[in-house]
Design a protein around this motif. Structure first.
Motif, PDB file in Angstrom:
ATOM      1  N   ARG A 137      -6.145 -12.245   6.240  1.00 38.88           N
ATOM      2  CA  ARG A 137      -7.174 -11.471   6.930  1.00 38.88           C
ATOM      3  C   ARG A 137      -8.430 -11.334   6.095  1.00 38.88           C
ATOM      4  NH1 ARG A 137      -4.504  -5.975   7.551  1.00 38.88           N
ATOM      5  NH2 ARG A 137      -3.990  -6.522   5.394  1.00 38.88           N
ATOM      6  N   GLY A 138      -8.316 -11.601   4.789  1.00 37.00           N
ATOM      7  CA  GLY A 138      -9.468 -11.475   3.913  1.00 37.00           C
ATOM      8  C   GLY A 138      -9.803 -10.056   3.542  1.00 37.00           C
ATOM      9  N   HIS A 139      -8.814  -9.147   3.591  1.00 38.38           N
ATOM     10  CA  HIS A 139      -9.078  -7.743   3.313  1.00 38.38           C
ATOM     11  C   HIS A 139      -8.593  -7.295   1.940  1.00 38.38           C
ATOM     12  CE1 HIS A 139      -9.076  -6.947   7.933  1.00 38.38           C
ATOM     13  NE2 HIS A 139     -10.200  -7.468   7.497  1.00 38.38           N
ATOM     14  N   ALA A 140      -7.514  -7.885   1.459  1.00 37.40           N
ATOM     15  CA  ALA A 140      -6.927  -7.461   0.194  1.00 37.40           C
ATOM     16  C   ALA A 140      -6.352  -8.671  -0.517  1.00 37.40           C
ATOM     17  CB  ALA A 140      -5.846  -6.404   0.435  1.00 37.40           C
ATOM     18  N   GLY A 141      -6.027  -8.492  -1.808  1.00 35.02           N
ATOM     19  CA  GLY A 141      -5.554  -9.636  -2.565  1.00 35.02           C
ATOM     20  C   GLY A 141      -4.506  -9.269  -3.592  1.00 35.02           C
ATOM     21  N   ILE A 142      -3.886 -10.309  -4.153  1.00 34.11           N
ATOM     22  CA  ILE A 142      -2.885 -10.177  -5.207  1.00 34.11           C
ATOM     23  C   ILE A 142      -3.344 -10.994  -6.412  1.00 34.11           C
ATOM     24  CG2 ILE A 142      -0.505 -10.641  -5.889  1.00 34.11           C
ATOM     25  CD1 ILE A 142      -0.587  -8.465  -3.872  1.00 34.11           C
ATOM     26  N   LEU A 143      -3.191 -10.417  -7.598  1.00 33.99           N
ATOM     27  CA  LEU A 143      -3.515 -11.081  -8.854  1.00 33.99           C
ATOM     28  C   LEU A 143      -2.222 -11.349  -9.602  1.00 33.99           C
ATOM     29  CD1 LEU A 143      -5.526 -11.941 -11.137  1.00 33.99           C
ATOM     30  CD2 LEU A 143      -5.524  -9.540 -11.859  1.00 33.99           C
ATOM     31  N   LEU A 144      -2.037 -12.591 -10.055  1.00 35.04           N
ATOM     32  CA  LEU A 144      -0.820 -13.034 -10.739  1.00 35.04           C
ATOM     33  C   LEU A 144      -1.129 -13.472 -12.163  1.00 35.04           C
ATOM     34  CD1 LEU A 144       2.172 -14.219 -10.841  1.00 35.04           C
ATOM     35  CD2 LEU A 144       1.154 -16.331  -9.929  1.00 35.04           C
ATOM     36  N   GLY A 145      -0.252 -13.093 -13.099  1.00 36.29           N
ATOM     37  CA  GLY A 145      -0.382 -13.535 -14.479  1.00 36.29           C
ATOM     38  C   GLY A 145       0.892 -14.178 -14.988  1.00 36.29           C
ATOM     39  N   ASP A 146       0.782 -14.877 -16.127  1.00 35.29           N
ATOM     40  CA  ASP A 146       1.959 -15.436 -16.790  1.00 35.29           C
ATOM     41  C   ASP A 146       2.874 -14.298 -17.269  1.00 35.29           C
ATOM     42  OD1 ASP A 146       1.646 -18.121 -16.458  1.00 35.29           O
ATOM     43  OD2 ASP A 146       0.727 -18.483 -18.407  1.00 35.29           O
ATOM     44  N   PRO A 147       4.170 -14.597 -17.470  1.00 35.45           N
ATOM     45  CA  PRO A 147       5.127 -13.550 -17.828  1.00 35.45           C
ATOM     46  C   PRO A 147       4.741 -12.776 -19.087  1.00 35.45           C
ATOM     47  CG  PRO A 147       6.286 -15.530 -17.165  1.00 35.45           C
ATOM     48  CD  PRO A 147       4.835 -15.901 -17.257  1.00 35.45           C
ATOM     49  N   VAL A 148       4.937 -11.473 -18.994  1.00 33.93           N
ATOM     50  CA  VAL A 148       4.798 -10.559 -20.130  1.00 33.93           C
ATOM     51  C   VAL A 148       6.063  -9.707 -20.145  1.00 33.93           C
ATOM     52  CG1 VAL A 148       3.517  -8.626 -21.118  1.00 33.93           C
ATOM     53  CG2 VAL A 148       2.281 -10.497 -19.989  1.00 33.93           C
ATOM     54  N   ALA A 149       6.734  -9.671 -21.274  1.00 34.10           N
ATOM     55  CA  ALA A 149       8.002  -8.941 -21.387  1.00 34.10           C
ATOM     56  C   ALA A 149       8.985  -9.407 -20.320  1.00 34.10           C
ATOM     57  CB  ALA A 149       7.777  -7.432 -21.285  1.00 34.10           C
ATOM     58  N   ASP A 150       9.032 -10.717 -20.118  1.00 34.69           N
ATOM     59  CA  ASP A 150       9.994 -11.363 -19.212  1.00 34.69           C
ATOM     60  C   ASP A 150       9.813 -10.995 -17.745  1.00 34.69           C
ATOM     61  OD1 ASP A 150      11.247 -12.597 -21.409  1.00 34.69           O
ATOM     62  OD2 ASP A 150      12.484 -10.816 -21.754  1.00 34.69           O
ATOM     63  N   ASP A 185       0.148 -11.601   3.646  1.00 33.92           N
ATOM     64  CA  ASP A 185      -0.148 -10.190   3.828  1.00 33.92           C
ATOM     65  C   ASP A 185       0.317  -9.472   2.567  1.00 33.92           C
ATOM     66  OD1 ASP A 185       0.239  -7.358   4.502  1.00 33.92           O
ATOM     67  OD2 ASP A 185      -0.255  -7.959   6.545  1.00 33.92           O
ATOM     68  N   VAL A 186      -0.553  -8.692   1.946  1.00 36.39           N
ATOM     69  CA  VAL A 186      -0.196  -8.063   0.674  1.00 36.39           C
ATOM     70  C   VAL A 186       0.976  -7.100   0.814  1.00 36.39           C
ATOM     71  CG1 VAL A 186      -2.496  -8.274  -0.322  1.00 36.39           C
ATOM     72  CG2 VAL A 186      -1.916  -6.229   1.013  1.00 36.39           C
ATOM     73  N   PHE A 187       1.250  -6.616   2.020  1.00 40.73           N
ATOM     74  CA  PHE A 187       2.354  -5.681   2.212  1.00 40.73           C
ATOM     75  C   PHE A 187       3.669  -6.376   2.541  1.00 40.73           C
ATOM     76  CE2 PHE A 187      -1.362  -2.980   3.374  1.00 40.73           C
ATOM     77  CZ  PHE A 187      -1.247  -2.089   2.323  1.00 40.73           C
ATOM     78  N   PHE A 188       3.613  -7.676   2.859  1.00 39.72           N
ATOM     79  CA  PHE A 188       4.833  -8.341   3.279  1.00 39.72           C
ATOM     80  C   PHE A 188       5.034  -9.687   2.589  1.00 39.72           C
ATOM     81  CE2 PHE A 188       3.852  -5.430   6.743  1.00 39.72           C
ATOM     82  CZ  PHE A 188       5.078  -4.794   6.924  1.00 39.72           C
ATOM     83  N   ASP A 189       4.337 -10.714   3.043  1.00 38.89           N
ATOM     84  CA  ASP A 189       4.642 -12.075   2.622  1.00 38.89           C
ATOM     85  C   ASP A 189       3.758 -12.542   1.475  1.00 38.89           C
ATOM     86  OD1 ASP A 189       6.658 -12.385   4.514  1.00 38.89           O
ATOM     87  OD2 ASP A 189       5.212 -12.901   6.071  1.00 38.89           O
ATOM     88  N   VAL A 190       4.376 -12.713   0.293  1.00 35.28           N
ATOM     89  CA  VAL A 190       3.704 -13.238  -0.894  1.00 35.28           C
ATOM     90  C   VAL A 190       4.638 -14.237  -1.548  1.00 35.28           C
ATOM     91  CG1 VAL A 190       2.751 -12.687  -3.156  1.00 35.28           C
ATOM     92  CG2 VAL A 190       2.453 -11.067  -1.265  1.00 35.28           C
TER      93      VAL A 190
END
Length: 377
Positions: A135-148, A191-196
């Motif tokens: 929808r272009g309303h919200a987003g998710i930010l992903l990083g490499d593992p920290v503390a597994d 959708d940030v609340f469901f499917d990632v």
């Protein structure tokens, strides 16, 4: 005998032609030599691109003119691997690098000025991908593992401001597992609340992790069991570099709306190795099957072209398309009017745009798929 051999060669040539398609690329002037890895087509002629040395570009006319944006403060040496835009004035860029070299900046005035939103608080962290939902309303930010565990942030936009929330419960990583920041597409957000979905790689092999439940109180992140995906060779430089899903308009159930997906990758240190490059899923990512006919080298980005009803994937040594949801791939070669290397040296896609090293930007025209009857010489 000569006539028979000639007829056979013509038939084989005709059959081979059915497996060819011709890329129609318009190479555009970017006015930069930066290596570009971030690209986001907003629609209506608006698109944003980003890359090394704090580079951000913007177009409002479908790529006829790319504007060079002001460099965010303190970002002159940062590598902006991802950009996600809301409109012609508002966008967020994410830099990838160790520790505080991973940052988020936003602009609300068409990239005249920028504000630092977030600096990676993990000194051992490395940000890989930031994706808006469909929808272009919200987003998710992903990083490499920290503390597994894979660190994740949710970034919501309301009418007046942006809100940033860090997930408390995140997917556990395996030994030697990481995500790749090659094209800002190791993450797919419906959708940030469901499917990632999160794509990984490394010495432990490749897998796709999917969120299946959202805990609104604790920002929890639960997943269904993730099996290994047949991409890469269990090395630090190989794995899944990009994944995308195709919407199923005939599905009304939220959890099955995006059931068809494709993942691509390989080994970026061996770009001509055409083994274990692509896989597909028909059940939302629960299981993945290796493509029967693989792309012809390492691929860093994949996308679905709704208008042409095909998948397209790009990498350093070429471009491939699939018209059967990732089961089989065939090379896309330049047409006679395109530069000889129009299919090569690409990093990332946001159709119809593609970006690459040395400021390369292209716009995809309609793909011509050569059709020749196999029973005619």
């Amino acid at each position: 005998m000569r006539s028979v051999l000639l007829l056979l060669s013509l038939v084989l040539a005709a059959t081979h032609a059915t497996n060819r398609a011709y890329a129609q690329w318009d190479i555009e002037e970017s006015h930069t030599t930066a290596s570009l890895r971030g690209i986001h087509n907003v629609g209506g002629g608006v698109a944003w691109a980003s890359g090394t040395d704090g580079t951000v570009l913007r177009t409002e006319d479908g790529g006829y003119l790319w504007q060079t944006c002001s460099i965010p403060p303190g970002a002159e040496k940062l590598d902006f691997r991802g950009v996600q835009a809301f409109d012609e004035n508002t966008a967020i860029v994410v830099s990838s690098g160790p520790g505080d070299q991973s940052r988020l900046y936003k602009t609300t005035d068409g990239c005249q000025t920028w504000k630092l939103m977030l600096t990676n608080p993990d000194k051992d962290g490395f940000w890989d991908s930031y994706k808006l939902d469909q929808r272009g309303h919200a987003g998710i930010l992903l990083g490499d593992p920290v503390a597994d565990h894979f660190p994740l942030w949710q970034i919501d936009r309301d009418e007046s401001a942006f809100q940033i929330k860090r997930f408390h419960k995140t997917p556990e990583s395996r030994n030697g597992e990481a995500a790749f920041a090659a094209s800002n597409s190791a993450l797919f957000v419906e959708d940030v609340f469901f499917d990632v979905w999160i794509a990984t790689g490394g010495v432990g092999g490749s897998r796709v992790i999917k969120r299946i439940n959202h805990d609104f109180d604790s920002l929890g992140f639960d997943t269904f069991p993730s099996r290994l995906v047949p991409i890469g060779h269990h090395s630090e430089s190989s794995g899944i570099f990009s994944l995308a899903f195709r919407s199923n308009p005939q599905s009304f159930a939220h959890d099955t709306a995006f059931i068809t997906g494709v993942a691509v990758g390989g080994d970026y240190k061996k770009p001509d190795d055409a083994t274990n490059i692509a896989a597909f899923t028909g059940n939302g990512g629960k299981t993945w099957t290796a493509s029967t006919k693989q792309p012809h080298g390492y691929r860093s980005s994949v996308a679905y072209d709704v208008g042409q009803k095909l998948w397209i994937t790009v990498g350093p040594n070429g471009t491939d398309i699939s018209t059967d949801d990732g089961k089989n791939w065939r090379p896309l070669t330049p047409s006679s009017t395109d530069p000889a290397d129009a299919d090569k040296n690409w990093n990332a896609l946001s159709l119809p745009f593609v970006v690459g090293p040395h400021g390369r930007i292209g716009r995809l025209r309609t793909i011509y798929q050569k059709s020749t009857a196999k029973n005619k010489p």
